[in-house]
Design a protein around this motif. Structure first.
Motif, PDB file in Angstrom:
ATOM      1  N   TYR A  68       0.834  -1.213   0.000  1.00 49.85           N
ATOM      2  CA  TYR A  68       0.000   0.000   0.000  1.00 49.85           C
ATOM      3  C   TYR A  68       0.863   1.256   0.000  1.00 49.85           C
ATOM      4  O   TYR A  68       0.621   2.207  -0.732  1.00 49.85           O
ATOM      5  N   LEU A  69       1.876   1.257   0.876  1.00 50.31           N
ATOM      6  CA  LEU A  69       2.726   2.452   0.972  1.00 50.31           C
ATOM      7  C   LEU A  69       3.490   2.652  -0.336  1.00 50.31           C
ATOM      8  O   LEU A  69       3.625   3.775  -0.835  1.00 50.31           O
ATOM      9  N   ALA A  70       3.971   1.551  -0.918  1.00 46.38           N
ATOM     10  CA  ALA A  70       4.727   1.653  -2.171  1.00 46.38           C
ATOM     11  C   ALA A  70       3.842   2.175  -3.298  1.00 46.38           C
ATOM     12  O   ALA A  70       4.283   2.930  -4.163  1.00 46.38           O
ATOM     13  N   LEU A  71       2.573   1.799  -3.265  1.00 51.13           N
ATOM     14  CA  LEU A  71       1.666   2.214  -4.343  1.00 51.13           C
ATOM     15  C   LEU A  71       1.193   3.659  -4.169  1.00 51.13           C
ATOM     16  O   LEU A  71       0.553   4.212  -5.057  1.00 51.13           O
ATOM     17  N   GLY A  72       1.481   4.245  -3.008  1.00 57.00           N
ATOM     18  CA  GLY A  72       1.162   5.671  -2.861  1.00 57.00           C
ATOM     19  C   GLY A  72       0.241   6.012  -1.714  1.00 57.00           C
ATOM     20  O   GLY A  72      -0.212   7.154  -1.610  1.00 57.00           O
ATOM     21  N   LEU A  73      -0.077   5.056  -0.830  1.00 56.69           N
ATOM     22  CA  LEU A  73      -0.881   5.451   0.329  1.00 56.69           C
ATOM     23  C   LEU A  73      -0.088   6.464   1.154  1.00 56.69           C
ATOM     24  O   LEU A  73       1.088   6.264   1.421  1.00 56.69           O
ATOM     25  N   ASP A  74      -0.770   7.552   1.500  1.00 54.20           N
ATOM     26  CA  ASP A  74      -0.114   8.631   2.237  1.00 54.20           C
ATOM     27  C   ASP A  74      -0.665   8.644   3.671  1.00 54.20           C
ATOM     28  O   ASP A  74      -1.835   8.996   3.882  1.00 54.20           O
ATOM     29  N   PRO A  75       0.149   8.250   4.650  1.00 55.95           N
ATOM     30  CA  PRO A  75      -0.353   8.151   6.027  1.00 55.95           C
ATOM     31  C   PRO A  75      -0.875   9.474   6.574  1.00 55.95           C
ATOM     32  O   PRO A  75      -1.607   9.484   7.565  1.00 55.95           O
ATOM     33  N   ALA A  76      -0.530  10.598   5.930  1.00 56.27           N
ATOM     34  CA  ALA A  76      -1.059  11.880   6.408  1.00 56.27           C
ATOM     35  C   ALA A  76      -2.526  12.040   5.986  1.00 56.27           C
ATOM     36  O   ALA A  76      -3.259  12.830   6.569  1.00 56.27           O
ATOM     37  N   ARG A  77      -2.942  11.301   4.965  1.00 55.36           N
ATOM     38  CA  ARG A  77      -4.331  11.448   4.490  1.00 55.36           C
ATOM     39  C   ARG A  77      -5.176  10.203   4.719  1.00 55.36           C
ATOM     40  O   ARG A  77      -6.406  10.263   4.732  1.00 55.36           O
ATOM     41  N   ALA A  78      -4.513   9.040   4.854  1.00 60.13           N
ATOM     42  CA  ALA A  78      -5.267   7.793   5.036  1.00 60.13           C
ATOM     43  C   ALA A  78      -4.654   7.014   6.192  1.00 60.13           C
ATOM     44  O   ALA A  78      -3.441   6.950   6.336  1.00 60.13           O
ATOM     45  N   CYS A  79      -5.528   6.425   7.000  1.00 64.49           N
ATOM     46  CA  CYS A  79      -5.070   5.675   8.167  1.00 64.49           C
ATOM     47  C   CYS A  79      -4.875   4.210   7.754  1.00 64.49           C
ATOM     48  O   CYS A  79      -5.813   3.565   7.303  1.00 64.49           O
ATOM     49  N   ALA A 103       6.685   0.256 -12.027  1.00 65.30           N
ATOM     50  CA  ALA A 103       8.138   0.436 -11.855  1.00 65.30           C
ATOM     51  C   ALA A 103       8.460   1.320 -10.633  1.00 65.30           C
ATOM     52  O   ALA A 103       9.303   0.967  -9.807  1.00 65.30           O
ATOM     53  N   ASP A 104       7.791   2.469 -10.507  1.00 62.27           N
ATOM     54  CA  ASP A 104       8.078   3.370  -9.384  1.00 62.27           C
ATOM     55  C   ASP A 104       7.726   2.707  -8.057  1.00 62.27           C
ATOM     56  O   ASP A 104       8.476   2.785  -7.085  1.00 62.27           O
ATOM     57  N   ALA A 105       6.575   2.056  -8.043  1.00 60.73           N
ATOM     58  CA  ALA A 105       6.138   1.392  -6.807  1.00 60.73           C
ATOM     59  C   ALA A 105       7.125   0.286  -6.434  1.00 60.73           C
ATOM     60  O   ALA A 105       7.415   0.073  -5.248  1.00 60.73           O
ATOM     61  N   ARG A 106       7.656  -0.398  -7.433  1.00 62.74           N
ATOM     62  CA  ARG A 106       8.622  -1.475  -7.176  1.00 62.74           C
ATOM     63  C   ARG A 106       9.853  -0.909  -6.447  1.00 62.74           C
ATOM     64  O   ARG A 106      10.357  -1.501  -5.498  1.00 62.74           O
ATOM     65  N   ALA A 107      10.294   0.257  -6.884  1.00 62.03           N
ATOM     66  CA  ALA A 107      11.478   0.872  -6.263  1.00 62.03           C
ATOM     67  C   ALA A 107      11.157   1.300  -4.827  1.00 62.03           C
ATOM     68  O   ALA A 107      11.954   1.079  -3.903  1.00 62.03           O
ATOM     69  N   ARG A 108       9.979   1.919  -4.638  1.00 64.00           N
ATOM     70  CA  ARG A 108       9.605   2.349  -3.276  1.00 64.00           C
ATOM     71  C   ARG A 108       9.447   1.130  -2.370  1.00 64.00           C
ATOM     72  O   ARG A 108       9.779   1.154  -1.188  1.00 64.00           O
ATOM     73  N   ARG A 109       8.945   0.047  -2.951  1.00 61.16           N
ATOM     74  CA  ARG A 109       8.756  -1.187  -2.170  1.00 61.16           C
ATOM     75  C   ARG A 109      10.097  -1.684  -1.654  1.00 61.16           C
ATOM     76  O   ARG A 109      10.220  -2.069  -0.496  1.00 61.16           O
ATOM     77  N   GLN A 110      11.104  -1.657  -2.523  1.00 60.40           N
ATOM     78  CA  GLN A 110      12.419  -2.138  -2.104  1.00 60.40           C
ATOM     79  C   GLN A 110      12.943  -1.296  -0.939  1.00 60.40           C
ATOM     80  O   GLN A 110      13.478  -1.807   0.033  1.00 60.40           O
ATOM     81  N   HIS A 111      12.738   0.028  -1.019  1.00 61.66           N
ATOM     82  CA  HIS A 111      13.173   0.905   0.071  1.00 61.66           C
ATOM     83  C   HIS A 111      12.485   0.491   1.385  1.00 61.66           C
ATOM     84  O   HIS A 111      13.128   0.407   2.434  1.00 61.66           O
ATOM     85  N   LEU A 112      11.197   0.216   1.327  1.00 60.84           N
ATOM     86  CA  LEU A 112      10.454  -0.125   2.556  1.00 60.84           C
ATOM     87  C   LEU A 112      10.846  -1.503   3.092  1.00 60.84           C
ATOM     88  O   LEU A 112      10.867  -1.723   4.307  1.00 60.84           O
ATOM     89  N   ILE A 113      11.168  -2.407   2.171  1.00 60.65           N
ATOM     90  CA  ILE A 113      11.632  -3.733   2.621  1.00 60.65           C
ATOM     91  C   ILE A 113      12.933  -3.559   3.410  1.00 60.65           C
ATOM     92  O   ILE A 113      13.152  -4.208   4.431  1.00 60.65           O
ATOM     93  N   ASP A 114      13.749  -2.615   2.966  1.00 64.48           N
ATOM     94  CA  ASP A 114      15.025  -2.362   3.652  1.00 64.48           C
ATOM     95  C   ASP A 114      14.853  -1.529   4.927  1.00 64.48           C
ATOM     96  O   ASP A 114      15.796  -1.383   5.699  1.00 64.48           O
ATOM     97  N   HIS A 115      13.689  -0.890   5.109  1.00 61.80           N
ATOM     98  CA  HIS A 115      13.445  -0.053   6.298  1.00 61.80           C
ATOM     99  C   HIS A 115      12.144  -0.460   6.982  1.00 61.80           C
ATOM    100  O   HIS A 115      11.184   0.329   7.033  1.00 61.80           O
ATOM    101  N   PRO A 116      12.084  -1.676   7.524  1.00 60.59           N
ATOM    102  CA  PRO A 116      10.818  -2.159   8.104  1.00 60.59           C
ATOM    103  C   PRO A 116      10.330  -1.278   9.246  1.00 60.59           C
ATOM    104  O   PRO A 116       9.122  -1.215   9.510  1.00 60.59           O
TER     105      PRO A 116
END
Ligand code: ADP
Ligand code: TRP
Length: 334
Positions: A71-82, A289-302
């Motif tokens: 969800y976060l990688a695809l663009g969920l923004d915690p400031a707008r969605a819980c 493609a963009d979400a894939r890159a953001r996903r990798q970042h989040l996998i590295d920063h649990p």
């Protein structure tokens, strides 16, 4: 009733990798709604629901985190969605019981999802049978007015409407204690899988969002088609590859691909199912493609993911506590 404004809520089960059906049927809508109703969107990972089929603690924990990352990688923004974990709000299980006491058994016996799973040979626990009551509690606990889901969940949302009415009538003498939710469907409420059935983690016919390269091409090559030879006109009605391609194309793109199908040729060269499948794989790779890159970042920063889930859980729980207090008082438990 405290909240007259629109409130959006939806859940997804942590039972496997998120697929194109989840994305185009539900998640894309979830993300669009955070722009429309900032601060009023609640999305959760349904780990209580997953217990009806997942019986491996480690796998469940991992899947919950995977879904949150997606969800976060695809663009969920915690400031707008819980974004939260269902089980961080144990009050929903209490609401499940209160609703169960106002719900006729016949209502649950009519649930398609339950009948379908039982027909596919999945053992039917009481958890599976009562699944729609827990889902109604999820929706009603947050006073949700809009529930964006795919077609397969429509009946469950309608059952939540019935349960809200039954609760209000049974315990509240008709007063609106629980708010009536409305379902909201996307433009692709039923995405087909590799075999032409509804794409679903339960049917092993899915295409994951983050596959790439050879693995992705191998999977798209498995989409079942008829045996029209290369260079012959291909049917545009009922073709699964075309149905999946349509998800990525605008009106102009759709017409163009239909032209290649109708003539069996593209730019003077023969065009067949193999080309259509390769084109689909290309679209999937590019689109995510963009979400894939953001996903990798989040996998590295649990720790970033855990922080979002913990904060989301606190916000969601405060809402649910308001509702459960109201319901307890209505039922005479206080
Ligand atoms: P699955 O059926 O693969 O287990 P979930 O039940 O977790 O998926 O569904 C999560 C969300 O995605 C729900 O809103 C559901 O309606 C939607 N969804 C699932 N499969 C599809 C599909 N094939 N087409 C459209 N929406 C779907
Ligand atoms: N049952 C839903 C599914 O399998 C997930 C879910 C659980 C849900 N609770 C919900 C969806 C509440 C919408 C609202 O897809």
């Amino acid at each position: 009733m405290s909240e007259p404004t629109a409130r959006v809520l939806s859940g997804i089960q942590p039972t496997g990798d998120v697929h194109l059906g989840n994305y185009f049927g539900a998640i894309q809508n979830h993300l669009a709604l955070q722009d429309r109703y900032p601060g009023e969107c609640y999305y959760f990972v349904a780990d209580y629901h997953a217990l009806t089929t997942v019986h491996d603690a480690k796998a469940l924990r991992q899947s919950v985190r995977d879904i949150a990352i997606t969800y976060l990688a695809l663009g969920l923004d915690p400031a707008r969605a819980c974004l939260f974990r269902q089980s961080d709000v144990p009050e929903v299980t209490e609401l499940t019981w209160l609703l169960a006491c106002a719900t006729g058994r016949g209502l649950l016996e009519r649930a398609h999802a339950y009948k379908d799973k039982a027909a596919h040979g999945l053992p039917a626990s009481m958890g599976l049978f009562c699944y729609p009551i827990l889902m109604a509690a999820d929706i009603l606990a947050y006073d949700a007015s809009l529930v964006p889901v795919g077609q397969d969940q429509l009946q469950h949302v309608e059952m939540a409407q019935d349960m809200a009415t039954h609760f209000n009538e049974t315990f509240g003498a008709g007063a609106v204690v629980l708010r009536r939710p409305e379902p909201l469907m996307s433009k692709a409420p039923r995405v087909v899988g590799l075999d032409g059935e509804k794409m679903s983690k339960s049917y092993q016919n899915t295409i994951g969002l983050f596959l790439e390269g050879k693995a992705l091409r191998k999977l798209t090559s498995r989409i079942v088609t008829d045996s029209t030879p290369l260079g012959q006109p291909l049917p545009t009605e009922g073709d699964r590859v075309l149905a999946l391609l349509d998800l990525f194309l605008d009106e102009r793109g759709r017409e163009q691909v239909r032209g290649w199908y109708r003539t069996g040729a593209r730019d003077g060269q023969p065009f067949g199912y193999g080309h259509a499948k390769a084109l689909l794989a290309e679209h999937i790779e590019t689109h995510f493609a963009d979400a894939r890159a953001r996903r990798q970042h989040l996998i590295d920063h649990p720790e970033e993911v855990d922080r979002v889930l913990a904060e989301g859980g606190r916000t969601a729980r405060a809402r649910a506590i308001d509702t459960i207090e109201r319901c307890r008082s209505t039922c005479g438990l206080r």
